[in-house]
Write a protein that holds these residues in place. Structure first.
Motif, mmCIF file in Angstrom:
data_model
loop_
_atom_site.group_PDB
_atom_site.id
_atom_site.type_symbol
_atom_site.label_atom_id
_atom_site.label_comp_id
_atom_site.label_asym_id
_atom_site.label_seq_id
_atom_site.Cartn_x
_atom_site.Cartn_y
_atom_site.Cartn_z
ATOM 1 N N VAL A 72 0.837 -1.195 0.000
ATOM 2 C CA VAL A 72 0.000 0.000 0.000
ATOM 3 C C VAL A 72 0.870 1.242 0.000
ATOM 4 C CG1 VAL A 72 -1.702 1.317 1.316
ATOM 5 C CG2 VAL A 72 -1.950 -1.150 1.110
ATOM 6 N N ASP A 73 1.926 1.221 0.799
ATOM 7 C CA ASP A 73 2.834 2.363 0.877
ATOM 8 C C ASP A 73 3.472 2.638 -0.485
ATOM 9 O OD1 ASP A 73 4.268 4.441 2.019
ATOM 10 O OD2 ASP A 73 5.846 3.143 2.781
ATOM 11 N N ASP A 77 3.177 5.871 -4.026
ATOM 12 C CA ASP A 77 4.169 6.643 -4.765
ATOM 13 C C ASP A 77 3.565 7.266 -6.020
ATOM 14 O OD1 ASP A 77 6.091 6.088 -2.908
ATOM 15 O OD2 ASP A 77 7.006 4.439 -4.035
ATOM 16 N N GLN A 78 2.490 6.677 -6.539
ATOM 17 C CA GLN A 78 1.874 7.202 -7.756
ATOM 18 C C GLN A 78 1.166 8.532 -7.522
ATOM 19 O OE1 GLN A 78 -0.124 4.490 -10.410
ATOM 20 N NE2 GLN A 78 0.634 2.718 -9.297
ATOM 21 N N VAL A 79 0.753 8.790 -6.284
ATOM 22 C CA VAL A 79 0.074 10.062 -6.011
ATOM 23 C C VAL A 79 0.943 11.010 -5.195
ATOM 24 C CG1 VAL A 79 -2.266 9.185 -6.217
ATOM 25 C CG2 VAL A 79 -1.099 9.024 -4.021
ATOM 26 N N ARG A 80 1.999 10.505 -4.571
ATOM 27 C CA ARG A 80 2.901 11.385 -3.813
ATOM 28 C C ARG A 80 3.722 12.286 -4.735
ATOM 29 N NH1 ARG A 80 4.440 6.565 -0.946
ATOM 30 N NH2 ARG A 80 3.461 6.423 1.095
ATOM 31 N N ALA A 99 -5.125 16.648 -2.810
ATOM 32 C CA ALA A 99 -4.227 16.671 -1.655
ATOM 33 C C ALA A 99 -4.580 15.554 -0.686
ATOM 34 C CB ALA A 99 -4.305 18.021 -0.958
ATOM 35 N N MET A 100 -5.876 15.299 -0.507
ATOM 36 C CA MET A 100 -6.299 14.233 0.407
ATOM 37 C C MET A 100 -5.821 12.877 -0.094
ATOM 38 S SD MET A 100 -8.692 11.648 0.934
ATOM 39 C CE MET A 100 -10.116 12.006 -0.078
ATOM 40 N N MET A 101 -5.943 12.635 -1.404
ATOM 41 C CA MET A 101 -5.496 11.366 -1.956
ATOM 42 C C MET A 101 -3.998 11.184 -1.705
ATOM 43 S SD MET A 101 -8.129 9.948 -3.837
ATOM 44 C CE MET A 101 -7.718 9.333 -5.444
ATOM 45 N N ARG A 102 -3.232 12.261 -1.921
ATOM 46 C CA ARG A 102 -1.787 12.179 -1.718
ATOM 47 C C ARG A 102 -1.451 12.020 -0.239
ATOM 48 N NH1 ARG A 102 -0.747 16.466 -4.134
ATOM 49 N NH2 ARG A 102 -0.638 17.906 -2.374
ATOM 50 N N ASN A 103 -2.085 12.829 0.598
ATOM 51 C CA ASN A 103 -1.744 12.818 2.018
ATOM 52 C C ASN A 103 -2.193 11.551 2.728
ATOM 53 O OD1 ASN A 103 -0.556 15.321 1.776
ATOM 54 N ND2 ASN A 103 -2.396 16.446 2.374
ATOM 55 N N PHE A 105 -1.701 8.644 1.789
ATOM 56 C CA PHE A 105 -0.593 7.700 1.716
ATOM 57 C C PHE A 105 0.615 8.170 2.518
ATOM 58 C CE2 PHE A 105 -2.997 6.180 -1.942
ATOM 59 C CZ PHE A 105 -2.897 4.807 -1.769
ATOM 60 N N ASN A 106 0.517 9.348 3.103
ATOM 61 C CA ASN A 106 1.583 9.831 3.976
ATOM 62 C C ASN A 106 1.235 9.660 5.452
ATOM 63 O OD1 ASN A 106 3.230 10.682 1.844
ATOM 64 N ND2 ASN A 106 2.175 12.644 1.691
ATOM 65 N N LEU A 107 0.069 9.099 5.749
ATOM 66 C CA LEU A 107 -0.304 8.897 7.146
ATOM 67 C C LEU A 107 0.728 8.004 7.833
ATOM 68 C CD1 LEU A 107 -4.156 8.382 6.801
ATOM 69 C CD2 LEU A 107 -3.006 10.318 7.895
ATOM 70 N N PRO A 108 1.155 8.358 9.032
ATOM 71 C CA PRO A 108 2.242 7.618 9.681
ATOM 72 C C PRO A 108 1.881 6.184 10.044
ATOM 73 C CG PRO A 108 1.261 9.201 11.203
ATOM 74 C CD PRO A 108 0.692 9.504 9.839
ATOM 75 N N LEU A 109 0.588 5.864 10.115
ATOM 76 C CA LEU A 109 0.223 4.503 10.533
ATOM 77 C C LEU A 109 0.737 3.447 9.566
ATOM 78 C CD1 LEU A 109 -2.333 3.541 8.571
ATOM 79 C CD2 LEU A 109 -3.633 4.977 10.114
ATOM 80 N N LEU A 110 1.059 3.838 8.323
ATOM 81 C CA LEU A 110 1.623 2.874 7.387
ATOM 82 C C LEU A 110 2.961 2.319 7.876
ATOM 83 C CD1 LEU A 110 0.873 4.443 3.897
ATOM 84 C CD2 LEU A 110 0.001 2.296 4.808
ATOM 85 N N HIS A 111 3.613 3.019 8.802
ATOM 86 C CA HIS A 111 4.917 2.589 9.277
ATOM 87 C C HIS A 111 4.880 2.147 10.733
ATOM 88 C CE1 HIS A 111 6.526 3.809 5.468
ATOM 89 N NE2 HIS A 111 5.851 4.930 5.581
#
Length: 240
Positions: A72-73, A77-80, A99-103, A105-111
């Motif tokens: 998922v992370d 990369d396609q929208v970041r 911006a919501m679509m991009r952000n 995938f930046n949510l910290p819970l992915l890590h």
């Protein structure tokens, strides 16, 4: 794998599903959970014993959950990338949705260490995340709520197809620090996802029901029942 990926993207609140498919299994670095947190693998037995809205859940093993999160992370990369190498188009252009679509995938819970579980028919899914601190959980949920408020409807076009998405906050429910209904339409087929986030200390549960026919009140009760039983089992696994 794709069905599992789509369902767990929904449970995690990420919204570019159906556009990306599975990415590579390149490893990403995970943040460590707060001291005294349970071993994430121990939550598998809890998921296996509980039902979400009457659905039995099959837990992934820890390696599968890690791989899923990495996929998922990487899909994000396609929208970041602001250069938009994937050729994604957003309508309406310039809205908060891009911006919501991009952000998302930046949510910290992915890590954060996590473990996922899903009903065999894909109609229900749950995932637990263990954050480095309680403050990290609060910040993540606040960021997620802000993103959702800034995007009510968007159509995303890509070389692989077009997806229309609508987002609507659930009516205020005390058990959902963040809850919303997400409807995704592709090839004239729609799927509705009801999502609820429930925190407990440095843990957060992401719960999702797919195409549920239950009432909003009934779903709120389903989420409350599951989360209260889950955290009653999780609490004794913490150490001082």
């Amino acid at each position: 794998m794709k069905r599992q990926l789509i369902s767990m993207i929904a449970a995690a609140g990420l919204v570019t599903l159906s556009l990306t498919g599975c990415a590579s299994d390149q490893s990403k670095v995970d943040a460590k959970p707060a001291p005294g947190s349970p071993d994430i693998g121990a939550t598998a037995a809890i998921f296996a014993d509980l039902k979400l809205a009457g659905h039995s859940l099959t837990p992934f093993n820890e390696d599968e959950s890690t791989q899923l999160r990495q996929q998922v992370d990487l899909a994000g990369d396609q929208v970041r990338d602001l250069r938009n190498p994937a050729g994604l188009k957003f309508e309406p252009a310039g809205s908060g949705c891009q911006a919501m679509m991009r952000n998302s995938f930046n949510l910290p819970l992915l890590h954060w260490p996590s473990l996922a579980a899903q009903a065999p028919d894909g109609k229900a899914a749950a995932q637990v995340f263990l954050a480095p601190s309680e403050q990290d959980v609060r910040s993540m949920i606040n960021d997620l709520n802000t993103m959702i408020r800034n995007c009510e409807e968007v159509t995303v076009s890509a070389p692989t197809g077009t997806v229309k998405m609508t987002l609507k906050f659930n009516d205020p429910v005390v058990t959902c620090t963040s809850g919303y209904r997400q409807t995704v339409t592709r090839d004239r087929v729609s799927q509705t996802l009801d999502v609820c986030y429930v925190p407990y200390g440095n843990a957060v549960l992401a719960l999702s029901l797919v195409d549920s026919t239950d009432t909003a009140q009934g779903m709120a009760q389903d989420f409350e029942d599951f989360s209260s039983r889950f955290y009653a089992r999780l609490a004794p696994l913490y150490t001082e």
